[in-house]
Design a protein around this motif. Structure first.
Motif, PDB file in Angstrom:
ATOM      1  N   TRP A   1      22.072   5.234   6.064  1.00  0.00           N
ATOM      2  CA  TRP A   1      21.073   4.954   5.006  1.00  0.00           C
ATOM      3  C   TRP A   1      19.698   5.262   5.590  1.00  0.00           C
ATOM      4  CZ3 TRP A   1      24.523   0.946   6.613  1.00  0.00           C
ATOM      5  CH2 TRP A   1      24.023   0.114   7.618  1.00  0.00           C
ATOM      6  N   LEU A   2      18.698   5.393   4.713  1.00  0.00           N
ATOM      7  CA  LEU A   2      17.330   5.702   5.172  1.00  0.00           C
ATOM      8  C   LEU A   2      16.430   4.513   4.826  1.00  0.00           C
ATOM      9  CD1 LEU A   2      18.705   8.625   4.293  1.00  0.00           C
ATOM     10  CD2 LEU A   2      16.410   9.459   4.739  1.00  0.00           C
ATOM     11  N   PRO A   3      16.346   3.555   5.729  1.00  0.00           N
ATOM     12  CA  PRO A   3      15.562   2.338   5.448  1.00  0.00           C
ATOM     13  C   PRO A   3      14.058   2.618   5.589  1.00  0.00           C
ATOM     14  CG  PRO A   3      16.354   2.278   7.688  1.00  0.00           C
ATOM     15  CD  PRO A   3      16.883   3.562   7.100  1.00  0.00           C
ATOM     16  N   LYS A   4      13.246   1.742   5.015  1.00  0.00           N
ATOM     17  CA  LYS A   4      11.800   2.005   5.004  1.00  0.00           C
ATOM     18  C   LYS A   4      10.989   0.935   5.737  1.00  0.00           C
ATOM     19  CE  LYS A   4      11.656   2.020   0.478  1.00  0.00           C
ATOM     20  NZ  LYS A   4      13.059   2.036   0.076  1.00  0.00           N
ATOM     21  N   ASN A   5       9.805   1.338   6.142  1.00  0.00           N
ATOM     22  CA  ASN A   5       8.761   0.385   6.518  1.00  0.00           C
ATOM     23  C   ASN A   5       7.844   0.252   5.320  1.00  0.00           C
ATOM     24  OD1 ASN A   5       9.683   0.138   9.095  1.00  0.00           O
ATOM     25  ND2 ASN A   5       7.824   0.888  10.092  1.00  0.00           N
ATOM     26  N   ILE A   6       7.301  -0.945   5.133  1.00  0.00           N
ATOM     27  CA  ILE A   6       6.330  -1.139   4.057  1.00  0.00           C
ATOM     28  C   ILE A   6       5.025  -1.687   4.643  1.00  0.00           C
ATOM     29  CG2 ILE A   6       7.248  -3.449   3.434  1.00  0.00           C
ATOM     30  CD1 ILE A   6       6.598  -2.631   0.459  1.00  0.00           C
TER      31      ILE A   6
ATOM     32  N   GLN B   1       6.698  13.165   5.262  1.00  0.00           N
ATOM     33  CA  GLN B   1       6.797  14.473   5.917  1.00  0.00           C
ATOM     34  C   GLN B   1       6.981  14.284   7.427  1.00  0.00           C
ATOM     35  OE1 GLN B   1       7.257  17.224   4.413  1.00  0.00           O
ATOM     36  NE2 GLN B   1       7.346  18.380   6.336  1.00  0.00           N
ATOM     37  N   MET B   2       6.226  13.364   8.011  1.00  0.00           N
ATOM     38  CA  MET B   2       6.352  13.091   9.450  1.00  0.00           C
ATOM     39  C   MET B   2       7.771  12.653   9.784  1.00  0.00           C
ATOM     40  SD  MET B   2       2.839  11.005  10.269  1.00  0.00           S
ATOM     41  CE  MET B   2       2.778  10.974  12.060  1.00  0.00           C
ATOM     42  N   SER B   3       8.370  11.867   8.892  1.00  0.00           N
ATOM     43  CA  SER B   3       9.718  11.358   9.128  1.00  0.00           C
ATOM     44  C   SER B   3      10.721  12.509   9.212  1.00  0.00           C
ATOM     45  CB  SER B   3      10.104  10.383   8.018  1.00  0.00           C
ATOM     46  OG  SER B   3      11.364   9.817   8.251  1.00  0.00           O
ATOM     47  N   ARG B   4      10.612  13.439   8.265  1.00  0.00           N
ATOM     48  CA  ARG B   4      11.518  14.609   8.283  1.00  0.00           C
ATOM     49  C   ARG B   4      11.342  15.383   9.583  1.00  0.00           C
ATOM     50  NH1 ARG B   4      12.934  16.613   2.722  1.00  0.00           N
ATOM     51  NH2 ARG B   4      12.033  15.152   1.269  1.00  0.00           N
ATOM     52  N   GLU B   5      10.065  15.622   9.944  1.00  0.00           N
ATOM     53  CA  GLU B   5       9.804  16.431  11.146  1.00  0.00           C
ATOM     54  C   GLU B   5      10.234  15.688  12.404  1.00  0.00           C
ATOM     55  OE1 GLU B   5       5.675  17.383  10.706  1.00  0.00           O
ATOM     56  OE2 GLU B   5       6.090  18.651   8.961  1.00  0.00           O
ATOM     57  N   ASP B   6       9.962  14.389  12.427  1.00  0.00           N
ATOM     58  CA  ASP B   6      10.314  13.610  13.610  1.00  0.00           C
ATOM     59  C   ASP B   6      11.834  13.536  13.787  1.00  0.00           C
ATOM     60  OD1 ASP B   6       8.767  11.778  15.643  1.00  0.00           O
ATOM     61  OD2 ASP B   6      10.668  10.785  15.196  1.00  0.00           O
ATOM     62  N   ASN B   7      12.556  13.515  12.689  1.00  0.00           N
ATOM     63  CA  ASN B   7      14.024  13.508  12.777  1.00  0.00           C
ATOM     64  C   ASN B   7      14.502  14.752  13.518  1.00  0.00           C
ATOM     65  OD1 ASN B   7      16.741  12.758  12.258  1.00  0.00           O
ATOM     66  ND2 ASN B   7      16.779  14.090  10.468  1.00  0.00           N
ATOM     67  N   GLN B   8      14.007  15.903  13.115  1.00  0.00           N
ATOM     68  CA  GLN B   8      14.421  17.160  13.764  1.00  0.00           C
ATOM     69  C   GLN B   8      14.027  17.160  15.241  1.00  0.00           C
ATOM     70  OE1 GLN B   8      16.439  19.157  12.351  1.00  0.00           O
ATOM     71  NE2 GLN B   8      16.267  18.027  10.437  1.00  0.00           N
TER      72      GLN B   8
ATOM     73  N   LEU C   1       0.830  -1.219   0.000  1.00  0.00           N
ATOM     74  CA  LEU C   1       0.000   0.000   0.000  1.00  0.00           C
ATOM     75  C   LEU C   1       0.853   1.254   0.000  1.00  0.00           C
ATOM     76  CD1 LEU C   1      -2.994  -0.545   2.457  1.00  0.00           C
ATOM     77  CD2 LEU C   1      -2.929  -0.754  -0.025  1.00  0.00           C
ATOM     78  N   TYR C   2       1.826   1.292   0.908  1.00  0.00           N
ATOM     79  CA  TYR C   2       2.720   2.445   0.940  1.00  0.00           C
ATOM     80  C   TYR C   2       3.989   2.096   1.712  1.00  0.00           C
ATOM     81  CZ  TYR C   2       0.582   3.407   5.611  1.00  0.00           C
ATOM     82  OH  TYR C   2       0.111   3.321   6.893  1.00  0.00           O
ATOM     83  N   ALA C   3       5.018   2.918   1.496  1.00  0.00           N
ATOM     84  CA  ALA C   3       6.276   2.734   2.227  1.00  0.00           C
ATOM     85  C   ALA C   3       6.763   4.102   2.683  1.00  0.00           C
ATOM     86  CB  ALA C   3       7.315   2.067   1.341  1.00  0.00           C
ATOM     87  N   VAL C   4       7.338   4.132   3.861  1.00  0.00           N
ATOM     88  CA  VAL C   4       7.806   5.392   4.455  1.00  0.00           C
ATOM     89  C   VAL C   4       9.188   5.177   5.053  1.00  0.00           C
ATOM     90  CG1 VAL C   4       7.369   7.072   6.304  1.00  0.00           C
ATOM     91  CG2 VAL C   4       5.444   6.180   4.968  1.00  0.00           C
ATOM     92  N   ALA C   5      10.088   6.132   4.798  1.00  0.00           N
ATOM     93  CA  ALA C   5      11.460   6.012   5.311  1.00  0.00           C
ATOM     94  C   ALA C   5      11.556   6.400   6.787  1.00  0.00           C
ATOM     95  CB  ALA C   5      12.383   6.922   4.508  1.00  0.00           C
ATOM     96  N   TRP C   6      12.455   5.729   7.481  1.00  0.00           N
ATOM     97  CA  TRP C   6      12.900   6.176   8.803  1.00  0.00           C
ATOM     98  C   TRP C   6      13.941   7.271   8.560  1.00  0.00           C
ATOM     99  CZ3 TRP C   6      11.196   4.150  13.453  1.00  0.00           C
ATOM    100  CH2 TRP C   6      10.515   2.944  13.406  1.00  0.00           C
ATOM    101  N   PRO C   7      14.220   8.102   9.552  1.00  0.00           N
ATOM    102  CA  PRO C   7      15.362   9.013   9.397  1.00  0.00           C
ATOM    103  C   PRO C   7      16.645   8.196   9.217  1.00  0.00           C
ATOM    104  CG  PRO C   7      14.002   9.679  11.263  1.00  0.00           C
ATOM    105  CD  PRO C   7      13.497   8.326  10.827  1.00  0.00           C
ATOM    106  N   ALA C   8      17.685   8.857   8.734  1.00  0.00           N
ATOM    107  CA  ALA C   8      18.964   8.180   8.491  1.00  0.00           C
ATOM    108  C   ALA C   8      19.438   7.458   9.753  1.00  0.00           C
ATOM    109  CB  ALA C   8      19.998   9.200   8.059  1.00  0.00           C
TER     110      ALA C   8
ATOM    111  N   ALA D   1      -4.220   5.348   1.296  1.00  0.00           N
ATOM    112  CA  ALA D   1      -2.835   4.847   1.340  1.00  0.00           C
ATOM    113  C   ALA D   1      -1.891   5.859   0.699  1.00  0.00           C
ATOM    114  CB  ALA D   1      -2.751   3.495   0.622  1.00  0.00           C
ATOM    115  N   ALA D   2      -2.323   6.440  -0.427  1.00  0.00           N
ATOM    116  CA  ALA D   2      -1.472   7.442  -1.094  1.00  0.00           C
ATOM    117  C   ALA D   2      -1.257   8.639  -0.167  1.00  0.00           C
ATOM    118  CB  ALA D   2      -2.114   7.881  -2.408  1.00  0.00           C
ATOM    119  N   ARG D   3      -2.313   9.029   0.542  1.00  0.00           N
ATOM    120  CA  ARG D   3      -2.168  10.163   1.481  1.00  0.00           C
ATOM    121  C   ARG D   3      -1.254   9.776   2.642  1.00  0.00           C
ATOM    122  NH1 ARG D   3      -7.577  10.749   0.974  1.00  0.00           N
ATOM    123  NH2 ARG D   3      -7.991  10.167   3.128  1.00  0.00           N
ATOM    124  N   ALA D   4      -1.354   8.542   3.105  1.00  0.00           N
ATOM    125  CA  ALA D   4      -0.521   8.084   4.228  1.00  0.00           C
ATOM    126  C   ALA D   4       0.952   8.101   3.827  1.00  0.00           C
ATOM    127  CB  ALA D   4      -0.943   6.683   4.672  1.00  0.00           C
ATOM    128  N   GLU D   5       1.218   7.735   2.569  1.00  0.00           N
ATOM    129  CA  GLU D   5       2.616   7.726   2.130  1.00  0.00           C
ATOM    130  C   GLU D   5       3.172   9.156   2.140  1.00  0.00           C
ATOM    131  OE1 GLU D   5       4.506   4.900  -0.522  1.00  0.00           O
ATOM    132  OE2 GLU D   5       4.646   6.509  -1.992  1.00  0.00           O
TER     133      GLU D   5
END
Ligand code: PCA
Length: 325
Positions: A225-230, A262-269, A135-142, A253-257
């Motif tokens: 590296w920036l690994p993902k969850n699927i 975006q959440m990943s970038r913000e959560d990293n900071q 459905l979608y995949a999202v990266a973790w921060p580096a 699902a497209a919206r969740a991706e």
């Protein structure tokens, strides 16, 4: 006769809509403190709201329902309808799944997203063989390295017991001269408190979610590296939905991706700030450590090339062409 009424009404409603509301079960190994889980729970809420309750997805987090390694087999067998996993734990199925845990391949969010786009067709095809739909995949921060002392000398890796989230990270630790242990996110506190590990490789986010400051003093933000969850579902469960519901699910699902990246970038900071606020010293690797990480990474990459088939290598090539390399 009065007591029959609700049943008659219910039957009439069921006939009018032509289908029964679907109730899906979903499992993720990650806890509620993870932005991935928050995003996935939001996705489930969006689906419920947009379908007026025709499809409800109950998300069981923190490996509470199914253990990490059993999530994909369980969706395949139809025991549960949907799952979320750290994509690279599927590397025994095909090396393409760990393409996002290779150093030097994609070191920014933009590149990591391009890598996902380039490898998605092959990954979708492999999932389809097993009756699964991504459905979608999202990266973790580096990924970086948490240690109990400042990491200033590559010799510190010698014999260091390092917690790693997947096989490739274990190989990387081995290449550095350390001693890796595969540990689930939810087992991190126990691994440290029982003295099973001295250090760990993970992201700012997981360090924050797991209160890394209770166990370590330093975070080397090595941008490995920036690994993902699927997130994926059972084709059979999908086929049982009517077309409108299927479309609503895919749109959510497209919206969740999009939201997840975006959440990943913000959560990293936010997580880097939280680590520092709690006394963890955050720094970049010095030249000697960087050189050792590079050498261990090169070895890891060569090793991957030997395992990967032509299709996986072509996907990597098409990613490189896309980012203009
Ligand atoms: N957190 C997960 C996977 C990668 C990450 O940043 C973990 O460490 O288990």
């Amino acid at each position: 006769m009065r007591s029959m009424k609700p049943l008659v009404v219910a039957l009439a409603c069921a006939m009018a809509t032509g289908a029964q509301a679907a109730e899906w079960t979903m499992a993720t190994p990650y806890g509620d403190a993870s932005f991935h889980t928050q995003n996935t729970k939001q996705f489930a809420e969006d689906v419920r709201d947009a379908t007026d309750g025709e499809l409800t997805i109950t998300v069981h987090s923190g490996g509470s329902l199914v253990s990490h390694g059993e999530i994909k087999p369980s969706v395949r067998r139809g025991t549960i309808d949907a799952g979320e996993v750290f994509m690279s734990v599927l590397s025994n199925d095909d090396p393409i799944f760990e393409v996002d845990t290779l150093p030097g391949v994609a070191g920014s969010y933009d590149d990591a997203f391009a890598l996902w786009q380039a490898t998605k067709p092959m990954i979708t095809e492999l999932f389809a063989y097993e009756g699964l739909i991504p459905l979608y995949a999202v990266a973790w921060p580096a990924q970086g390295i948490y240690t109990a002392q400042a990491l200033t000398d590559p010799a510190q890796f010698e014999g260091l017991r390092v917690r790693a989230p997947n096989i490739n990270t274990q190989r990387f630790v081995n290449n550095l001269g350390g001693s890796p242990t595969e540990t689930e996110e939810s087992d991190i506190p126990t691994a440290f408190s029982t003295g099973r590990v001295d250090a760990m490789i993970t992201s700012s986010s997981t360090g924050n979610a797991m209160s890394a400051w209770d166990y370590v003093s330093d975070y080397t933000d090595a941008n490995l590296w920036l690994p993902k969850n699927i997130v994926f579902i059972s084709q059979r469960s999908f086929d049982r939905l009517d077309e409108t519901t299927q479309q609503v699910l895919m749109d959510a699902a497209a919206r969740a991706e999009e939201r997840g990246w975006q959440m990943s970038r913000e959560d990293n900071q936010a997580s880097l700030a939280a680590l520092e606020e709690n006394g963890v010293s955050v720094s970049e690797p010095n030249a000697e450590v960087a050189a050792a990480l590079q050498a261990a990474g090169d070895e890891l990459y060569q090793d991957w090339l030997e395992r990967a088939d032509e299709e996986a290598e072509q996907a990597l090539e098409s990613y490189r062409a896309q980012i203009g390399e």
